[in-house]
Design a protein around this motif. Structure first.
Motif, mmCIF file in Angstrom:
data_model
loop_
_atom_site.group_PDB
_atom_site.id
_atom_site.type_symbol
_atom_site.label_atom_id
_atom_site.label_comp_id
_atom_site.label_asym_id
_atom_site.label_seq_id
_atom_site.Cartn_x
_atom_site.Cartn_y
_atom_site.Cartn_z
ATOM 1 N N LEU A 280 0.830 -1.209 0.000
ATOM 2 C CA LEU A 280 0.000 0.000 0.000
ATOM 3 C C LEU A 280 0.865 1.260 0.000
ATOM 4 C CD1 LEU A 280 -3.024 0.895 0.184
ATOM 5 C CD2 LEU A 280 -2.608 1.195 2.632
ATOM 6 N N LEU A 281 1.914 1.264 0.810
ATOM 7 C CA LEU A 281 2.801 2.426 0.847
ATOM 8 C C LEU A 281 3.410 2.710 -0.528
ATOM 9 C CD1 LEU A 281 4.720 1.834 4.201
ATOM 10 C CD2 LEU A 281 3.189 3.751 3.708
ATOM 11 N N GLU A 282 3.825 1.664 -1.210
ATOM 12 C CA GLU A 282 4.431 1.847 -2.527
ATOM 13 C C GLU A 282 3.454 2.465 -3.514
ATOM 14 O OE1 GLU A 282 7.756 0.833 -4.285
ATOM 15 O OE2 GLU A 282 7.836 1.963 -2.400
ATOM 16 N N LEU A 283 2.201 2.033 -3.470
ATOM 17 C CA LEU A 283 1.206 2.598 -4.384
ATOM 18 C C LEU A 283 0.869 4.038 -3.989
ATOM 19 C CD1 LEU A 283 -1.010 -0.523 -4.960
ATOM 20 C CD2 LEU A 283 0.154 0.800 -6.733
ATOM 21 N N CYS A 284 0.779 4.304 -2.701
ATOM 22 C CA CYS A 284 0.549 5.690 -2.279
ATOM 23 C C CYS A 284 1.684 6.590 -2.757
ATOM 24 C CB CYS A 284 0.427 5.760 -0.757
ATOM 25 S SG CYS A 284 -1.089 5.044 -0.084
ATOM 26 N N ARG A 285 2.892 6.088 -2.674
ATOM 27 C CA ARG A 285 4.058 6.856 -3.112
ATOM 28 C C ARG A 285 4.029 7.119 -4.612
ATOM 29 N NH1 ARG A 285 9.829 3.843 -3.841
ATOM 30 N NH2 ARG A 285 10.895 5.506 -5.007
ATOM 31 N N HIS A 286 3.763 6.088 -5.401
ATOM 32 C CA HIS A 286 3.888 6.195 -6.858
ATOM 33 C C HIS A 286 2.630 6.724 -7.545
ATOM 34 C CE1 HIS A 286 7.860 4.436 -7.233
ATOM 35 N NE2 HIS A 286 7.509 3.440 -6.432
ATOM 36 N N ARG A 287 1.480 6.724 -6.850
ATOM 37 C CA ARG A 287 0.234 7.149 -7.486
ATOM 38 C C ARG A 287 -0.240 8.497 -6.974
ATOM 39 N NH1 ARG A 287 1.744 2.873 -9.564
ATOM 40 N NH2 ARG A 287 0.386 1.350 -10.592
ATOM 41 N N GLY A 288 0.624 9.230 -6.291
ATOM 42 C CA GLY A 288 0.298 10.604 -5.924
ATOM 43 C C GLY A 288 -0.721 10.767 -4.826
ATOM 44 N N VAL A 289 -0.781 9.817 -3.884
ATOM 45 C CA VAL A 289 -1.710 9.964 -2.761
ATOM 46 C C VAL A 289 -1.261 11.129 -1.881
ATOM 47 C CG1 VAL A 289 -2.479 8.860 -0.600
ATOM 48 C CG2 VAL A 289 -2.522 7.586 -2.757
ATOM 49 N N GLU A 290 -2.188 11.991 -1.532
ATOM 50 C CA GLU A 290 -1.871 13.195 -0.770
ATOM 51 C C GLU A 290 -1.847 12.966 0.733
ATOM 52 O OE1 GLU A 290 -4.797 15.975 -2.071
ATOM 53 O OE2 GLU A 290 -4.026 16.068 -4.137
ATOM 54 N N HIS A 291 -2.592 11.982 1.207
ATOM 55 C CA HIS A 291 -2.611 11.709 2.639
ATOM 56 C C HIS A 291 -3.051 10.274 2.885
ATOM 57 C CE1 HIS A 291 -4.191 12.721 6.948
ATOM 58 N NE2 HIS A 291 -2.971 12.204 6.982
ATOM 59 N N LEU A 292 -2.280 9.573 3.712
ATOM 60 C CA LEU A 292 -2.595 8.221 4.155
ATOM 61 C C LEU A 292 -2.840 8.259 5.656
ATOM 62 C CD1 LEU A 292 -2.646 5.065 4.044
ATOM 63 C CD2 LEU A 292 -0.133 5.155 4.315
ATOM 64 N N ALA A 293 -4.071 7.964 6.062
ATOM 65 C CA ALA A 293 -4.387 7.797 7.484
ATOM 66 C C ALA A 293 -4.501 6.303 7.743
ATOM 67 C CB ALA A 293 -5.693 8.508 7.833
ATOM 68 N N TYR A 294 -3.718 5.781 8.682
ATOM 69 C CA TYR A 294 -3.681 4.325 8.857
ATOM 70 C C TYR A 294 -3.858 3.940 10.322
ATOM 71 C CZ TYR A 294 1.181 4.996 10.403
ATOM 72 O OH TYR A 294 2.313 5.400 11.085
ATOM 73 N N ALA A 295 -4.381 2.725 10.504
ATOM 74 C CA ALA A 295 -4.664 2.221 11.844
ATOM 75 C C ALA A 295 -3.410 1.684 12.501
ATOM 76 C CB ALA A 295 -5.721 1.123 11.770
#
Length: 332
Positions: A115-130
């Motif tokens: 998930l982190l890799e996709l957030c990094r490469h797909r331009g995710v602006e914010h990841l809130a995680y449990a």
């Protein structure tokens, strides 16, 4: 309600889970577009997960997908282009981690890196995680503060959650990925997890079955109602960490708890009153991996997120007992 359906959807992982389904409902209630994923594993009855979705967020599309499926996950990102992610999928449970450690490595470590890799490469602006209050382990003393050390976990589950926080920090530092970790404290409510004390005890008392009371009842938990948790999750999602100010990576961690630990015997008494029956208590020694007391210092979340839990167990537990009676029946 103002609709934001034209905007990229919020991706919610673990959408069929207890917290996930409520988060999906709350996002939809404020007009957000939402896409969910869940692997519907059999850690507990998948039918409960499907019923939960149907009751709480029937208009949310939830894909049956495992975080370890890198190609499937990438295809989901490419199809929907989420720019905000609420990551709640995980193999849960402290005691089960003693029996099936590989499930925790696959879901909580491998899946999180995917998930982190996709957030990094797909331009995710914010990841809130449990994350979890379990990370505090033997290193901290109540009230648990985010500044206390988390390097002495009592279970593999707790170790994987602490590792998630390190991974989130690393991706924030290396790649500027804005990420917020949320340490949940014993979440309860209707449609909750059947392996946790609120449902286990409620169902047993309703059915007249004995309940196991560990550490001979000398335990205290910071029980936090699902409504308060969801308010905290959305507040965190709406307030991403500032990006790289003064060289500080855009990563933050917050406790989301009630800041009011409850004695286990008091907790059981509220269930007994709501059920109209006495519990048959079987006192047992402490279980490996458990913690004697949890208590959240919520000062940081209050200051940054305006987080203010409002639900006491006297108000929050009776609806759980009523829901158990309605969903499972008194003999369940």
């Amino acid at each position: 309600m103002t609709s934001n359906d034209s905007l990229p959807p919020v991706l919610v992982t673990g959408a069929a889970g207890f917290i996930g389904a409520y988060v999906c409902r709350a996002l939809r209630a404020r007009g957000e577009a939402v896409i969910g994923l869940d692997n519907f594993n059999d850690y507990y009855d998948p039918q409960l997960k499907r019923d939960r979705l149907a009751a709480l967020c029937p208009d949310v599309e939830v894909r049956a997908l495992d975080l370890c499926d890198r190609e499937g996950l990438a295809a989901l990102f490419d199809a929907h282009r989420p720019v905000r992610v609420v990551h709640l999928a995980a193999q849960a449970g402290v005691r089960y981690s003693l029996e099936n450690p590989h499930a925790y490595v696959d879901s909580n470590l491998v899946g999180f890196v995917n998930l982190l890799e996709l957030c990094r490469h797909r331009g995710v602006e914010h990841l809130a995680y449990a994350s979890s209050s379990s990370v505090y382990g033997d290193s901290a003393t109540p009230p648990f503060s985010e500044d206390q050390r988390i390097d002495k976990p009592r279970s593999l589950y707790a170790a994987t959650k602490a590792a998630n926080e390190l991974m989130g920090y690393t991706y924030a530092q290396l790649y500027g990925l804005r990420a917020t970790g949320l340490r949940f404290f014993t979440v309860y409510g209707p449609w909750g997890r059947p392996d946790m004390a609120p449902l286990l005890f409620s169902r047993a008392v309703l059915a007249g079955r004995p309940i196991d009371v560990f550490n001979h009842g000398r335990m205290r938990r910071d029980f936090t109602h699902i409504d308060d948790i969801v308010a905290g999750v959305l507040a965190a999602l709406d307030r991403p960490p500032p990006g790289g100010v003064d060289g500080v990576p855009p990563h933050r961690v917050f406790n989301l708890g009630n800041h009011t630990p409850v004695e286990l015997e008091r907790f059981i008494a509220v269930i007994e009153a709501a059920a109209g029956r006495q519990a048959q208590k079987v006192y047992k020694p402490m279980q490996p991996g458990d913690m004697v007391e949890t208590m959240a210092d919520t000062g940081r979340a209050r200051e940054a997120l305006d987080f203010e839990p409002r639900t006491a167990i006297d108000d929050g537990l009776p609806p759980v007992v009523a829901w158990c009676r309605d969903y499972f029946g008194e003999a369940a």
